[in-house]
Enzyme design. Structure first.
Site, PDB file in Angstrom:
ATOM      1  N   ASP A 182       0.980  -1.193   0.000  1.00  0.00           N
ATOM      2  CA  ASP A 182       0.017   0.002   0.140  1.00  0.00           C
ATOM      3  C   ASP A 182       0.791   1.109  -0.010  1.00  0.00           C
ATOM      4  O   ASP A 182       2.119   1.270  -0.169  1.00  0.00           O
ATOM      5  CB  ASP A 182      -0.883   0.033   1.180  1.00  0.00           C
ATOM      6  CG  ASP A 182      -2.324   0.678   0.793  1.00  0.00           C
ATOM      7  OD1 ASP A 182      -2.368   1.409   0.057  1.00  0.00           O
ATOM      8  OD2 ASP A 182      -3.223   0.260   1.845  1.00  0.00           O
ATOM      9  N   TRP A 216      -2.703   3.502  -5.892  1.00  0.00           N
ATOM     10  CA  TRP A 216      -3.614   4.169  -6.147  1.00  0.00           C
ATOM     11  C   TRP A 216      -3.783   4.933  -7.445  1.00  0.00           C
ATOM     12  O   TRP A 216      -4.453   5.959  -7.591  1.00  0.00           O
ATOM     13  CB  TRP A 216      -4.266   5.151  -4.971  1.00  0.00           C
ATOM     14  CG  TRP A 216      -4.068   4.702  -3.658  1.00  0.00           C
ATOM     15  CD1 TRP A 216      -4.301   3.396  -3.063  1.00  0.00           C
ATOM     16  CD2 TRP A 216      -3.511   5.496  -2.399  1.00  0.00           C
ATOM     17  NE1 TRP A 216      -3.966   3.222  -1.885  1.00  0.00           N
ATOM     18  CE2 TRP A 216      -3.461   4.579  -1.521  1.00  0.00           C
ATOM     19  CE3 TRP A 216      -3.121   6.563  -2.505  1.00  0.00           C
ATOM     20  CZ2 TRP A 216      -2.911   5.053  -0.163  1.00  0.00           C
ATOM     21  CZ3 TRP A 216      -2.510   7.064  -1.289  1.00  0.00           C
ATOM     22  CH2 TRP A 216      -2.566   6.226  -0.035  1.00  0.00           C
ATOM     23  N   GLY A 217      -2.619   4.779  -8.317  1.00  0.00           N
ATOM     24  CA  GLY A 217      -2.567   5.617  -9.531  1.00  0.00           C
ATOM     25  C   GLY A 217      -2.038   6.928  -9.152  1.00  0.00           C
ATOM     26  O   GLY A 217      -2.104   7.869 -10.308  1.00  0.00           O
ATOM     27  N   GLU A 218      -1.412   7.280  -7.953  1.00  0.00           N
ATOM     28  CA  GLU A 218      -1.044   8.382  -7.825  1.00  0.00           C
ATOM     29  C   GLU A 218      -0.040   9.043  -8.675  1.00  0.00           C
ATOM     30  O   GLU A 218       0.106  10.168  -9.269  1.00  0.00           O
ATOM     31  CB  GLU A 218      -0.420   8.506  -6.497  1.00  0.00           C
ATOM     32  CG  GLU A 218      -1.543   8.623  -5.280  1.00  0.00           C
ATOM     33  CD  GLU A 218      -2.086   9.801  -4.759  1.00  0.00           C
ATOM     34  OE1 GLU A 218      -1.471  10.703  -5.176  1.00  0.00           O
ATOM     35  OE2 GLU A 218      -3.173   9.725  -4.523  1.00  0.00           O
ATOM     36  N   ASP A 237      -9.767   3.378  -3.707  1.00  0.00           N
ATOM     37  CA  ASP A 237     -10.581   2.346  -3.480  1.00  0.00           C
ATOM     38  C   ASP A 237     -11.829   2.301  -3.893  1.00  0.00           C
ATOM     39  O   ASP A 237     -12.471   3.205  -4.280  1.00  0.00           O
ATOM     40  CB  ASP A 237     -10.624   2.196  -1.965  1.00  0.00           C
ATOM     41  CG  ASP A 237      -9.344   1.620  -1.272  1.00  0.00           C
ATOM     42  OD1 ASP A 237      -9.196   1.567   0.038  1.00  0.00           O
ATOM     43  OD2 ASP A 237      -8.399   1.552  -1.831  1.00  0.00           O
TER      44      ASP A 237
END
Length: 679
Positions: A182, A216-218, A237
């Site tokens: 994560d 998260w594709g940041e 999410d």
């Protein structure tokens, strides 16, 4: 930033998002500070350096988070029970193999040697014992940590930043086969550096471990992570509701060129079976994830799952689309008006074609064999992967798809096409909105799409007990040639006193192929019994709606959107002004009202709710029978409440829409303050 690892309450999630700009290790989620990588436009990566033979098809398995979060029912007994059910229910044979632990499996503190310590209350026998149990079933075990000093949970479980090699060694020694890594509490350290360090640490163990980058594709991992991990999250999410699922779908679809064997786009875990969507919506969810070659990680507690949930998760024909060894992610062929056609090339040369209806009413969705990439041929075979039936088509691929439904087909230029009966497309024209005791005219259609004729065609329409259904034109045809249609008008009346709500109708057609095969085709549809709106001016929050969709949580009456259960919002507040009446929504959102051609105007004051600070962008639209009657353009918190007025004269249905402003749905709490309808 995208939604980070969503936790169990709205307060936790919103707090985490608001604190994303802080650098201190003790804050909950600092990933938002990592500067986005500057990269060239998305393009297909070269063969990944991780050519280790792992994840050559998208990983399939289970993860506990969506069903348990950090509650006490996440424990050793649950994990073993899931492994048992994988075997007992045939899911292992269907391809599911990973049983993955998410956050909260460890104690908050490392031991004196800096090692991770499994929570003895949850895992009294340790992680290795659980891994041994799972392995004995012929399955594999996955685990979770974060590329930060702490994981995403507010309890502060240890992350792996600075401990990568030690933690990877522990995971390997325990027999872990999959790591979800994560992005919380990362201290602003460059994402590429953090995720590459863990890649190297896993490789150094010598154990084959599938590496799931949950960033998260940041920082657009699809552009740089093909030689880092086997899969990477492309979005925030998922939540167990229609709006969240569709929003994630739309973010993931354009990234198709970046996926392939050993390196997959990951639009997050499955919500199938968790209760926030209908079975029709869950079939769409499963179909769309499969056509996108997404990892299929079950997110529901299978010990409590219904047979309908197992039937979705165990559909081997749909799974075969996801697991096709060519490894292509499906691409969008068309998407006008929420009528999506998504096609996926398969190794045998056929195409999986998803006809997906995003809208709240049944829609005809059509394409052609040529449009989805198949070569010219006299005819094609169609395999319906949910109905498990085959037919032939002269080239048209079409169906009337129920609201929020998906028809998933496998289409091939097959020389054996004549062995199958002709495909018949069923449709029902006319408004499915009925006022009780008032006759409505509906027109049923049966069209032969096949290269061969349909013979001895007959149709019927069924409705609930007590309804009157009477044909006023022919219900039979001796034969239908390619492209020909039998049209039957039906007079349909719901009895006086029928309560408002949705009711099932079914149009059926029976016919024979030239070789005598008998076919029954059925089209399930929904009719809504409605009441005419009152004369005068009414608040929309006091009127019944036809349907709603929402990005997070339900649409709220007279409060803001609280993101979770109904009634968890706050007073509607826009630009410092508080409104007693209105609708609180969260993009992407749509709320439909029946106006029956008797109303003239919709008015409202609209904007972002003050409760999300300075973040969020949205745009408001009012549609009258699908026609845009008013719109605002993109609004931010710097924009004061905007007055909207729309002429809806003659419209049967008015639709209030909020879109995300083009930057995703985070923080998009939007208000239709003082929304009124004049009739």
């Amino acid at each position: 930033m995208r939604h980070p690892h969503t936790r169990t309450t709205r307060t936790t999630r919103t707090t985490r998002r608001r604190l994303a700009g802080a650098l201190t290790a003790g804050l909950l989620c600092t990933a938002g500070l990592a500067a986005p990588a500057v990269a060239a436009p998305a393009q297909a990566p070269a063969t990944p350096a991780l050519a280790d033979g792992l994840a050559l098809t998208p990983p399939m398995g289970f993860n506990n988070w969506n069903s348990t979060h950090c509650r006490a029912d996440f424990n050793e007994a649950m994990v073993k029970g899931i492994a048992d059910l994988f075997v007992a229910k045939g899911l292992k044979n269907a391809g599911y193999q990973y049983v993955n632990l998410d956050d909260c499996w460890a104690l908050p503190d490392r031991d004196a040697n800096g090692k991770l310590v499994p929570d003895p209350a949850r895992f009294p026998n340790g992680i290795k014992a659980v891994a041994d149990y799972v392995h004995a079933k012929g399955l594999k075990l996955g685990i979770y940590t974060s590329a930060g000093v702490k994981t995403c949970n507010s309890a502060g479980f240890p992350g792996a930043l600075g401990h990568e090699y030690s933690d990877a060694r522990q995971f390997a020694d325990w027999g872990v086969d999959y790591l979800k890594y994560d992005n919380c509490n990362n201290l602003g350290v460059d994402a590429k550096q953090r995720y590459r360090t863990m890649r190297d640490a896993l490789k150094a163990t010598g154990r084959p471990i599938v590496y799931s980058i949950c960033e998260w594709g940041e920082n657009k991992p699809w552009e740089w992570a093909a030689d880092v991990g086997h899969l990477w999250r492309t979005t925030g999410d998922i939540s167990d509701n229609w709006g969240s699922m569709v929003s994630i779908l739309k973010q993931n679809l354009p990234l198709a060129p970046n996926a392939g064997p050993g390196h997959w786009n990951d639009p997050d875990m499955l919500e199938v079976g968790n209760g926030g969507m209908t079975d029709t919506e869950y079939r769409s969810h499963f179909s769309l994830w499969s056509v996108m070659a997404a990892p299929l990680l079950i997110g529901t507690d299978l010990r409590k799952a219904t047979q309908a949930t197992f039937d979705i998760l165990d559909n081997k024909e749909v799974i075969a689309v996801d697991q096709d060894p060519l490894g292509k992610q499906g691409t969008v062929v068309s998407s006008a008006g929420g009528r999506w056609v998504i096609a996926k090339e398969l190794k045998d040369g056929s195409r999986a074609v998803a006809l997906f209806n995003e809208s709240g009413t049944a829609q005809r969705i059509a394409t052609t064999a040529t449009a989805v990439g198949l070569p010219g041929a006299p005819a094609y075979t169609l395999r319906d992967l949910w109905r498990h039936s085959g037919s032939n088509t002269a080239g048209t691929i079409a169906a009337t798809v129920p609201a929020h439904g998906t028809v998933l087909l496998r289409v091939a230029a097959d020389r054996r096409w004549a062995a199958y009966p002709p495909a018949a497309e069923l449709g029902l024209d006319g408004s499915p909105l009925l006022e009780a005791a008032t006759p409505a005219t509906l027109t049923g259609t049966v069209t032969d799409l096949g290269r061969t004729p349909a013979r001895g065609v007959s149709v019927s329409l069924t409705a609930p007990d007590g309804w009157t259904v009477r044909p006023t034109t022919a219900t039979t045809a001796a034969a239908l040639a390619t492209g020909r249609t039998l049209r039957t008008e039906w007079n349909v009346t719901a009895p006086a006193g029928t309560p408002t709500g949705s009711y099932d109708l079914t149009l059926r057609a029976r016919y024979r192929s030239p070789s005598g095969q008998r076919v029954t085709a059925a089209l399930p549809l929904t009719a809504s019994v409605v009441v005419r709106p009152p004369a005068g001016t009414s608040y929309l929050s006091d009127l019944p709606w036809l349907s709603t969709t929402n990005g997070w949580g339900p649409v709220e009456r007279d409060t803001s959107n609280g993101e979770n259960a109904a009634g968890d919002g706050h007073p509607i507040t826009v630009g410092g002004a508080v409104y007693a009446k209105g609708l609180g929504v969260h993009a992407e959102s749509a709320v439909e009202f029946y106006t029956g051609g008797r109303c003239s105007t919709v008015t409202a004051r609209v904007g972002l709710d003050d409760e999300t600070g300075t973040r969020g962008t949205v745009a408001f639209e009012i549609l009258a029978d699908g026609r845009k009657a008013a719109s605002t353009g993109v609004l931010t918190h710097a924009t004061p409440a905007q007055a909207m007025s729309a002429d809806v004269t003659g419209a049967q249905v008015v639709r209030l829409v909020v879109t995300d402003g083009g930057d995703g749905i985070d923080y998009d709490h939007a208000d239709w303050a003082d929304a009124k309808l004049t009739c």
